[in-house]
Design a protein around this motif. Structure first.
Motif, PDB file in Angstrom:
ATOM      1  N   UNK A 295       7.061  -3.917   7.460  1.00  0.00           N
ATOM      2  CA  UNK A 295       7.637  -5.036   8.198  1.00  0.00           C
ATOM      3  C   UNK A 295       6.785  -5.356   9.427  1.00  0.00           C
ATOM      4  N   UNK A 296       6.011  -4.389   9.879  1.00  0.00           N
ATOM      5  CA  UNK A 296       5.030  -4.610  10.951  1.00  0.00           C
ATOM      6  C   UNK A 296       3.892  -3.616  10.762  1.00  0.00           C
ATOM      7  N   UNK A 297       2.716  -4.020  11.201  1.00  0.00           N
ATOM      8  CA  UNK A 297       1.537  -3.191  10.982  1.00  0.00           C
ATOM      9  C   UNK A 297       1.568  -1.945  11.864  1.00  0.00           C
ATOM     10  N   UNK A 298       0.943  -0.892  11.377  1.00  0.00           N
ATOM     11  CA  UNK A 298       0.758   0.283  12.211  1.00  0.00           C
ATOM     12  C   UNK A 298      -0.225  -0.048  13.329  1.00  0.00           C
TER      13      UNK A 298
ATOM     14  N   UNK B 277      -4.935   3.656  11.070  1.00  0.00           N
ATOM     15  CA  UNK B 277      -4.126   3.295   9.909  1.00  0.00           C
ATOM     16  C   UNK B 277      -4.944   3.263   8.626  1.00  0.00           C
ATOM     17  N   UNK B 278      -4.284   3.589   7.529  1.00  0.00           N
ATOM     18  CA  UNK B 278      -4.950   3.589   6.234  1.00  0.00           C
ATOM     19  C   UNK B 278      -3.948   3.499   5.108  1.00  0.00           C
ATOM     20  N   UNK B 279      -4.340   3.952   3.929  1.00  0.00           N
ATOM     21  CA  UNK B 279      -3.499   3.898   2.736  1.00  0.00           C
ATOM     22  C   UNK B 279      -3.508   5.268   2.067  1.00  0.00           C
ATOM     23  N   UNK B 280      -2.345   5.702   1.617  1.00  0.00           N
ATOM     24  CA  UNK B 280      -2.223   6.943   0.855  1.00  0.00           C
ATOM     25  C   UNK B 280      -1.881   6.586  -0.583  1.00  0.00           C
ATOM     26  N   UNK B 281      -2.713   7.045  -1.533  1.00  0.00           N
ATOM     27  CA  UNK B 281      -2.376   6.810  -2.943  1.00  0.00           C
ATOM     28  C   UNK B 281      -1.350   7.851  -3.382  1.00  0.00           C
ATOM     29  N   UNK B 282      -0.189   7.370  -3.820  1.00  0.00           N
ATOM     30  CA  UNK B 282       0.913   8.260  -4.165  1.00  0.00           C
ATOM     31  C   UNK B 282       0.880   8.633  -5.634  1.00  0.00           C
ATOM     32  N   UNK B 283       0.856   9.935  -5.898  1.00  0.00           N
ATOM     33  CA  UNK B 283       0.946  10.411  -7.277  1.00  0.00           C
ATOM     34  C   UNK B 283       2.336  10.173  -7.848  1.00  0.00           C
TER      35      UNK B 283
ATOM     36  N   UNK C 270      13.926  -0.454  16.216  1.00  0.00           N
ATOM     37  CA  UNK C 270      13.041   0.677  15.898  1.00  0.00           C
ATOM     38  C   UNK C 270      12.601   0.542  14.451  1.00  0.00           C
ATOM     39  N   UNK C 271      11.314   0.853  14.209  1.00  0.00           N
ATOM     40  CA  UNK C 271      10.769   0.828  12.852  1.00  0.00           C
ATOM     41  C   UNK C 271      10.395   2.258  12.462  1.00  0.00           C
ATOM     42  N   UNK C 272      11.204   2.925  11.652  1.00  0.00           N
ATOM     43  CA  UNK C 272      10.827   4.273  11.189  1.00  0.00           C
ATOM     44  C   UNK C 272       9.536   4.219  10.389  1.00  0.00           C
ATOM     45  N   UNK C 273       8.761   5.282  10.483  1.00  0.00           N
ATOM     46  CA  UNK C 273       7.450   5.280   9.832  1.00  0.00           C
ATOM     47  C   UNK C 273       7.523   5.421   8.317  1.00  0.00           C
ATOM     48  N   UNK C 274       8.510   6.144   7.823  1.00  0.00           N
ATOM     49  CA  UNK C 274       8.544   6.481   6.401  1.00  0.00           C
ATOM     50  C   UNK C 274       9.897   6.207   5.777  1.00  0.00           C
ATOM     51  N   UNK C 275       9.844   5.795   4.519  1.00  0.00           N
ATOM     52  CA  UNK C 275      11.047   5.676   3.695  1.00  0.00           C
ATOM     53  C   UNK C 275      10.784   6.422   2.398  1.00  0.00           C
TER      54      UNK C 275
ATOM     55  N   UNK D  30       4.336   7.415  -7.269  1.00  0.00           N
ATOM     56  CA  UNK D  30       4.567   6.020  -7.643  1.00  0.00           C
ATOM     57  C   UNK D  30       3.365   5.349  -8.299  1.00  0.00           C
ATOM     58  N   UNK D  31       2.164   5.929  -8.130  1.00  0.00           N
ATOM     59  CA  UNK D  31       0.965   5.283  -8.649  1.00  0.00           C
ATOM     60  C   UNK D  31       0.530   4.094  -7.816  1.00  0.00           C
ATOM     61  N   UNK D  32       1.086   3.975  -6.588  1.00  0.00           N
ATOM     62  CA  UNK D  32       0.740   2.865  -5.695  1.00  0.00           C
ATOM     63  C   UNK D  32       0.322   3.416  -4.338  1.00  0.00           C
ATOM     64  N   UNK D  33      -0.250   2.536  -3.518  1.00  0.00           N
ATOM     65  CA  UNK D  33      -0.639   2.936  -2.173  1.00  0.00           C
ATOM     66  C   UNK D  33       0.530   2.771  -1.201  1.00  0.00           C
ATOM     67  N   UNK D  34       0.576   3.687  -0.233  1.00  0.00           N
ATOM     68  CA  UNK D  34       1.581   3.660   0.821  1.00  0.00           C
ATOM     69  C   UNK D  34       0.856   3.510   2.147  1.00  0.00           C
ATOM     70  N   UNK D  35       1.275   2.529   2.958  1.00  0.00           N
ATOM     71  CA  UNK D  35       0.668   2.356   4.272  1.00  0.00           C
ATOM     72  C   UNK D  35       0.918   3.587   5.120  1.00  0.00           C
ATOM     73  N   UNK D  36      -0.116   3.993   5.851  1.00  0.00           N
ATOM     74  CA  UNK D  36      -0.071   5.250   6.593  1.00  0.00           C
ATOM     75  C   UNK D  36      -0.689   5.033   7.967  1.00  0.00           C
ATOM     76  N   UNK D  37      -0.022   5.507   9.028  1.00  0.00           N
ATOM     77  CA  UNK D  37      -0.477   5.175  10.362  1.00  0.00           C
ATOM     78  C   UNK D  37      -1.097   6.290  11.172  1.00  0.00           C
ATOM     79  N   UNK D  38      -1.009   7.539  10.709  1.00  0.00           N
ATOM     80  CA  UNK D  38      -1.528   8.641  11.511  1.00  0.00           C
ATOM     81  C   UNK D  38      -1.769   9.851  10.626  1.00  0.00           C
ATOM     82  N   UNK D  39      -2.505  10.814  11.164  1.00  0.00           N
ATOM     83  CA  UNK D  39      -2.741  12.052  10.429  1.00  0.00           C
ATOM     84  C   UNK D  39      -1.430  12.813  10.227  1.00  0.00           C
ATOM     85  N   UNK D  40      -0.544  12.779  11.235  1.00  0.00           N
ATOM     86  CA  UNK D  40       0.755  13.457  11.104  1.00  0.00           C
ATOM     87  C   UNK D  40       1.576  12.828   9.985  1.00  0.00           C
ATOM     88  N   UNK D  41       1.524  11.507   9.867  1.00  0.00           N
ATOM     89  CA  UNK D  41       2.257  10.833   8.804  1.00  0.00           C
ATOM     90  C   UNK D  41       1.653  11.146   7.444  1.00  0.00           C
TER      91      UNK D  41
END
Length: 258
Positions: free
Chosen positions: A40-43, A53-59, A107-112, A61-72
């Motif tokens: 809903x808003x960019x990291x 910020x980057x993208x995590x390829x999820x095993x 507030x925008x939680x980082x992960x769902x 879902x087979x899709x990319x997940x937006x990712x904003x930090x090393x902790x995330x």
């Protein structure tokens, strides 16, 4: 919207056709597949920070997940291995409410993360317990209450222990199906570790290590094989086809801060 102690929170999200939608939280949790939505808003990009910020390829879902930090990213690795998780998204929803003075807060939680049973987790991934200050703590209390109303949960996920994070990062490099090997190889790998044995011994028993090791690491990532992940991975670590609890899998509320 009512105050932060009320029940009329609102959700803001970007629908599948790219339109920004605002609706009652109670309605959105029943009707919206947040795991399929874009952020809903960019990291934010923080100048001088080593990891952006980057993208995590999820095993999962087979899709990319937006990712904003090393902790995330570290928490995404944990969730991506959890067999109860079937959907993942980065920042798919903003929660709105009014505070005790009537001012609109958000507030925008980082992960769902969506679970197999249909429930879900909203989560933030602070790099340390005090990250975000008092504003983050106030938002956490509101999000906890809103998620309880939905039959979900909210978590502030503690950073992973260093060895666990390093092991998961290594295994994540083999999460893609291309590393599973041909069916006969996957079967040989499982057969080689029917009884606990050192990683290198089972690998050599299954065939050429150059071909077999990627399949072993792939099986460890997906839980088909297990090994303790609280000690560094090495060639003599014991590997088996035992229960998933031995290989570092964990769900919300576990010892990994979930």
């Amino acid at each position: 919207m009512q105050t932060d102690t009320g029940s009329e929170w609102e959700a803001v999200f970007v629908d599948p056709v790219g339109q920004v939608v605002q609706q009652r939280w109670a309605d959105a949790v029943l009707a919206v597949a947040f795991e399929d939505l874009e952020p809903v808003s960019a990291f934010p990009v923080v100048p001088g920070r080593r990891w952006g910020p980057g993208q995590w390829w999820s095993a999962t879902t087979g899709r990319h997940v937006a990712c904003g930090s090393a902790a995330m990213r570290a928490q995404l690795m944990v969730l991506d291995r959890d067999p109860e998780v079937v959907g993942l998204a980065g920042r798919p929803v903003r929660l709105l409410w009014r505070d005790a003075r009537g001012q609109v807060r958000s507030w925008v939680p980082q992960l769902f993360a969506r679970h197999r049973d249909g429930t879900a987790v909203l989560a933030d991934c602070p790099s340390h317990p005090e990250a975000g200050g008092e504003r983050a703590q106030r938002a956490a209390r509101v999000l906890e209450e809103a998620c309880v109303q939905a039959g979900w949960s909210y978590r502030r996920l503690e950073p992973l222990e260093t060895t666990l994070a390093a092991n998961l990062k290594w295994l994540a490099g083999y999460r893609h199906p291309r590393n599973a090997g041909r069916p006969p190889l996957a079967a040989a790998v499982r057969e080689a570790f029917t009884q606990p044995r050192p990683l290198i011994e089972g690998t050599e028993a299954a065939g050429d290590p150059i071909e077999v090791l990627p399949a072993v690491f792939h099986a460890l990532w997906h839980g088909h094989l297990t090994t303790p992940l609280d000690i560094p991975l090495h060639e003599r670590v014991l590997v088996s086809t035992g229960a998933g609890a031995a290989n570092g899998r964990s769900g919300p509320g576990s010892g990994n801060g979930r």
